[in-house]
Design a protein around this motif. Structure first.
Motif, PDB file in Angstrom:
ATOM      1  N   ALA A  43       0.833  -1.196   0.000  1.00 18.89           N
ATOM      2  CA  ALA A  43       0.000   0.000   0.000  1.00 18.89           C
ATOM      3  C   ALA A  43       0.868   1.245   0.000  1.00 18.89           C
ATOM      4  O   ALA A  43       1.986   1.252   0.500  1.00 18.89           O
ATOM      5  N   ARG A  44       0.346   2.299  -0.589  1.00 17.26           N
ATOM      6  CA  ARG A  44       1.067   3.560  -0.628  1.00 17.26           C
ATOM      7  C   ARG A  44       0.422   4.517   0.362  1.00 17.26           C
ATOM      8  O   ARG A  44      -0.784   4.709   0.349  1.00 17.26           O
ATOM      9  N   TYR A  45       1.223   5.122   1.230  1.00 19.24           N
ATOM     10  CA  TYR A  45       0.737   6.040   2.242  1.00 19.24           C
ATOM     11  C   TYR A  45       1.292   7.427   1.989  1.00 19.24           C
ATOM     12  O   TYR A  45       2.400   7.570   1.484  1.00 19.24           O
ATOM     13  N   ASP A  46       0.537   8.427   2.359  1.00 23.00           N
ATOM     14  CA  ASP A  46       1.018   9.801   2.283  1.00 23.00           C
ATOM     15  C   ASP A  46       1.889  10.042   3.501  1.00 23.00           C
ATOM     16  O   ASP A  46       1.397  10.245   4.600  1.00 23.00           O
ATOM     17  N   MET A  47       3.204   9.960   3.319  1.00 21.04           N
ATOM     18  CA  MET A  47       4.138  10.035   4.429  1.00 21.04           C
ATOM     19  C   MET A  47       4.114  11.387   5.141  1.00 21.04           C
ATOM     20  O   MET A  47       4.455  11.475   6.293  1.00 21.04           O
ATOM     21  N   SER A  48       3.702  12.428   4.452  1.00 18.46           N
ATOM     22  CA  SER A  48       3.718  13.747   5.071  1.00 18.46           C
ATOM     23  C   SER A  48       2.619  13.919   6.103  1.00 18.46           C
ATOM     24  O   SER A  48       2.662  14.855   6.892  1.00 18.46           O
ATOM     25  N   ARG A  66      16.602  11.398   2.490  1.00 15.57           N
ATOM     26  CA  ARG A  66      15.723  11.608   1.337  1.00 15.57           C
ATOM     27  C   ARG A  66      15.051  12.973   1.323  1.00 15.57           C
ATOM     28  O   ARG A  66      14.657  13.460   0.273  1.00 15.57           O
ATOM     29  N   HIS A  67      14.879  13.576   2.494  1.00 20.88           N
ATOM     30  CA  HIS A  67      14.193  14.869   2.566  1.00 20.88           C
ATOM     31  C   HIS A  67      15.131  15.957   3.076  1.00 20.88           C
ATOM     32  O   HIS A  67      14.682  16.921   3.700  1.00 20.88           O
ATOM     33  N   GLY A  68      16.412  15.812   2.819  1.00 22.41           N
ATOM     34  CA  GLY A  68      17.403  16.779   3.296  1.00 22.41           C
ATOM     35  C   GLY A  68      18.598  16.036   3.867  1.00 22.41           C
ATOM     36  O   GLY A  68      19.017  15.009   3.342  1.00 22.41           O
ATOM     37  N   ALA A  69      19.099  16.543   4.953  1.00 25.47           N
ATOM     38  CA  ALA A  69      20.266  15.938   5.593  1.00 25.47           C
ATOM     39  C   ALA A  69      19.905  14.615   6.261  1.00 25.47           C
ATOM     40  O   ALA A  69      18.768  14.412   6.691  1.00 25.47           O
ATOM     41  N   ILE A  70      20.861  13.722   6.358  1.00 24.50           N
ATOM     42  CA  ILE A  70      20.677  12.467   7.086  1.00 24.50           C
ATOM     43  C   ILE A  70      20.431  12.800   8.545  1.00 24.50           C
ATOM     44  O   ILE A  70      21.130  13.621   9.140  1.00 24.50           O
ATOM     45  N   ASP A  71      19.420  12.172   9.130  1.00 23.23           N
ATOM     46  CA  ASP A  71      19.060  12.415  10.530  1.00 23.23           C
ATOM     47  C   ASP A  71      18.995  11.057  11.240  1.00 23.23           C
ATOM     48  O   ASP A  71      17.978  10.379  11.220  1.00 23.23           O
ATOM     49  N   ARG A  72      20.108  10.682  11.863  1.00 22.72           N
ATOM     50  CA  ARG A  72      20.181   9.378  12.520  1.00 22.72           C
ATOM     51  C   ARG A  72      19.254   9.279  13.720  1.00 22.72           C
ATOM     52  O   ARG A  72      18.692   8.219  13.986  1.00 22.72           O
ATOM     53  N   VAL A  73      19.080  10.378  14.451  1.00 23.05           N
ATOM     54  CA  VAL A  73      18.192  10.366  15.613  1.00 23.05           C
ATOM     55  C   VAL A  73      16.754  10.108  15.165  1.00 23.05           C
ATOM     56  O   VAL A  73      16.052   9.273  15.738  1.00 23.05           O
ATOM     57  N   ALA A  74      16.314  10.815  14.137  1.00 24.01           N
ATOM     58  CA  ALA A  74      14.955  10.601  13.624  1.00 24.01           C
ATOM     59  C   ALA A  74      14.810   9.190  13.067  1.00 24.01           C
ATOM     60  O   ALA A  74      13.780   8.527  13.285  1.00 24.01           O
ATOM     61  N   GLY A 129       3.414  -0.430  11.143  1.00 24.07           N
ATOM     62  CA  GLY A 129       4.861  -0.487  11.283  1.00 24.07           C
ATOM     63  C   GLY A 129       5.605  -0.274   9.978  1.00 24.07           C
ATOM     64  O   GLY A 129       6.705   0.282   9.965  1.00 24.07           O
ATOM     65  N   ALA A 130       5.002  -0.673   8.869  1.00 20.42           N
ATOM     66  CA  ALA A 130       5.649  -0.487   7.568  1.00 20.42           C
ATOM     67  C   ALA A 130       5.847   0.987   7.246  1.00 20.42           C
ATOM     68  O   ALA A 130       6.841   1.372   6.632  1.00 20.42           O
ATOM     69  N   VAL A 131       4.920   1.820   7.681  1.00 19.48           N
ATOM     70  CA  VAL A 131       5.050   3.265   7.452  1.00 19.48           C
ATOM     71  C   VAL A 131       6.187   3.820   8.298  1.00 19.48           C
ATOM     72  O   VAL A 131       7.004   4.608   7.824  1.00 19.48           O
ATOM     73  N   PHE A 132       6.260   3.388   9.558  1.00 19.96           N
ATOM     74  CA  PHE A 132       7.356   3.822  10.417  1.00 19.96           C
ATOM     75  C   PHE A 132       8.702   3.401   9.826  1.00 19.96           C
ATOM     76  O   PHE A 132       9.670   4.159   9.865  1.00 19.96           O
ATOM     77  N   LEU A 133       8.761   2.190   9.289  1.00 16.44           N
ATOM     78  CA  LEU A 133       9.991   1.706   8.667  1.00 16.44           C
ATOM     79  C   LEU A 133      10.393   2.617   7.509  1.00 16.44           C
ATOM     80  O   LEU A 133      11.563   2.996   7.383  1.00 16.44           O
ATOM     81  N   GLN A 134       9.445   2.988   6.670  1.00 18.30           N
ATOM     82  CA  GLN A 134       9.743   3.870   5.536  1.00 18.30           C
ATOM     83  C   GLN A 134      10.190   5.249   6.002  1.00 18.30           C
ATOM     84  O   GLN A 134      11.093   5.850   5.406  1.00 18.30           O
ATOM     85  N   LEU A 135       9.589   5.762   7.050  1.00 19.28           N
ATOM     86  CA  LEU A 135      10.022   7.056   7.595  1.00 19.28           C
ATOM     87  C   LEU A 135      11.454   6.959   8.128  1.00 19.28           C
ATOM     88  O   LEU A 135      12.257   7.882   7.948  1.00 19.28           O
ATOM     89  N   GLY A 136      11.766   5.843   8.775  1.00 18.11           N
ATOM     90  CA  GLY A 136      13.122   5.627   9.266  1.00 18.11           C
ATOM     91  C   GLY A 136      14.127   5.561   8.130  1.00 18.11           C
ATOM     92  O   GLY A 136      15.215   6.143   8.205  1.00 18.11           O
ATOM     93  N   MET A 137      13.764   4.866   7.062  1.00 23.15           N
ATOM     94  CA  MET A 137      14.655   4.774   5.900  1.00 23.15           C
ATOM     95  C   MET A 137      14.866   6.153   5.279  1.00 23.15           C
ATOM     96  O   MET A 137      15.990   6.502   4.901  1.00 23.15           O
ATOM     97  N   ALA A 138      13.804   6.938   5.169  1.00 22.05           N
ATOM     98  CA  ALA A 138      13.924   8.278   4.586  1.00 22.05           C
ATOM     99  C   ALA A 138      14.880   9.139   5.412  1.00 22.05           C
ATOM    100  O   ALA A 138      15.726   9.838   4.853  1.00 22.05           O
ATOM    101  N   ALA A 139      14.770   9.063   6.730  1.00 28.04           N
ATOM    102  CA  ALA A 139      15.650   9.854   7.594  1.00 28.04           C
ATOM    103  C   ALA A 139      17.091   9.342   7.531  1.00 28.04           C
ATOM    104  O   ALA A 139      18.039  10.128   7.490  1.00 28.04           O
ATOM    105  N   ALA A 140      17.258   8.018   7.499  1.00 27.09           N
ATOM    106  CA  ALA A 140      18.598   7.422   7.477  1.00 27.09           C
ATOM    107  C   ALA A 140      19.332   7.707   6.172  1.00 27.09           C
ATOM    108  O   ALA A 140      20.559   7.828   6.156  1.00 27.09           O
ATOM    109  N   LEU A 141      18.583   7.828   5.087  1.00 30.54           N
ATOM    110  CA  LEU A 141      19.192   8.056   3.777  1.00 30.54           C
ATOM    111  C   LEU A 141      19.209   9.526   3.374  1.00 30.54           C
ATOM    112  O   LEU A 141      19.754   9.872   2.327  1.00 30.54           O
TER     113      LEU A 141
END
Length: 88
Positions: free
Chosen positions: A2-7, A34-42, A20-32
């Protein structure tokens, strides 16, 4: 998958408990970064929440990420996860 609106997850558009799959994708976006600087804490925060929902991949990624973080960063991420849960 499924596709979720992450914003909208921060505003609770997916309901009181996001999958949990949405949380996983948010974690991947922050780790990589994808929306700016890498944010390991997020990233760690979102992986914590995904792991709480039983996502095995989040447990592995959180463990790997922890090796690159200071104890203070991990504590900040855990605090942020608790605050997110309390707010949602």
């Amino acid at each position: 998958m499924a596709r979720y609106d992450m914003s909208t997850i921060e505003t609770g558009a997916l309901g009181a408990v996001a999958p949990g799959a949405v949380f996983l994708q948010l974690g991947m976006a922050a780790a990589l970064g994808r929306h700016g600087a890498i944010d390991r804490v997020a990233a760690h925060k979102w992986f914590n929440l995904a792991a709480r929902d039983g996502v095995a991949e989040a447990i592995r990624l959180r463990r790997e990420l922890s090796l690159e973080m200071s104890a203070a960063e991990i504590a900040d991420a855990q605090r942020a996860a608790r605050e997110w849960l309390a707010a949602h």
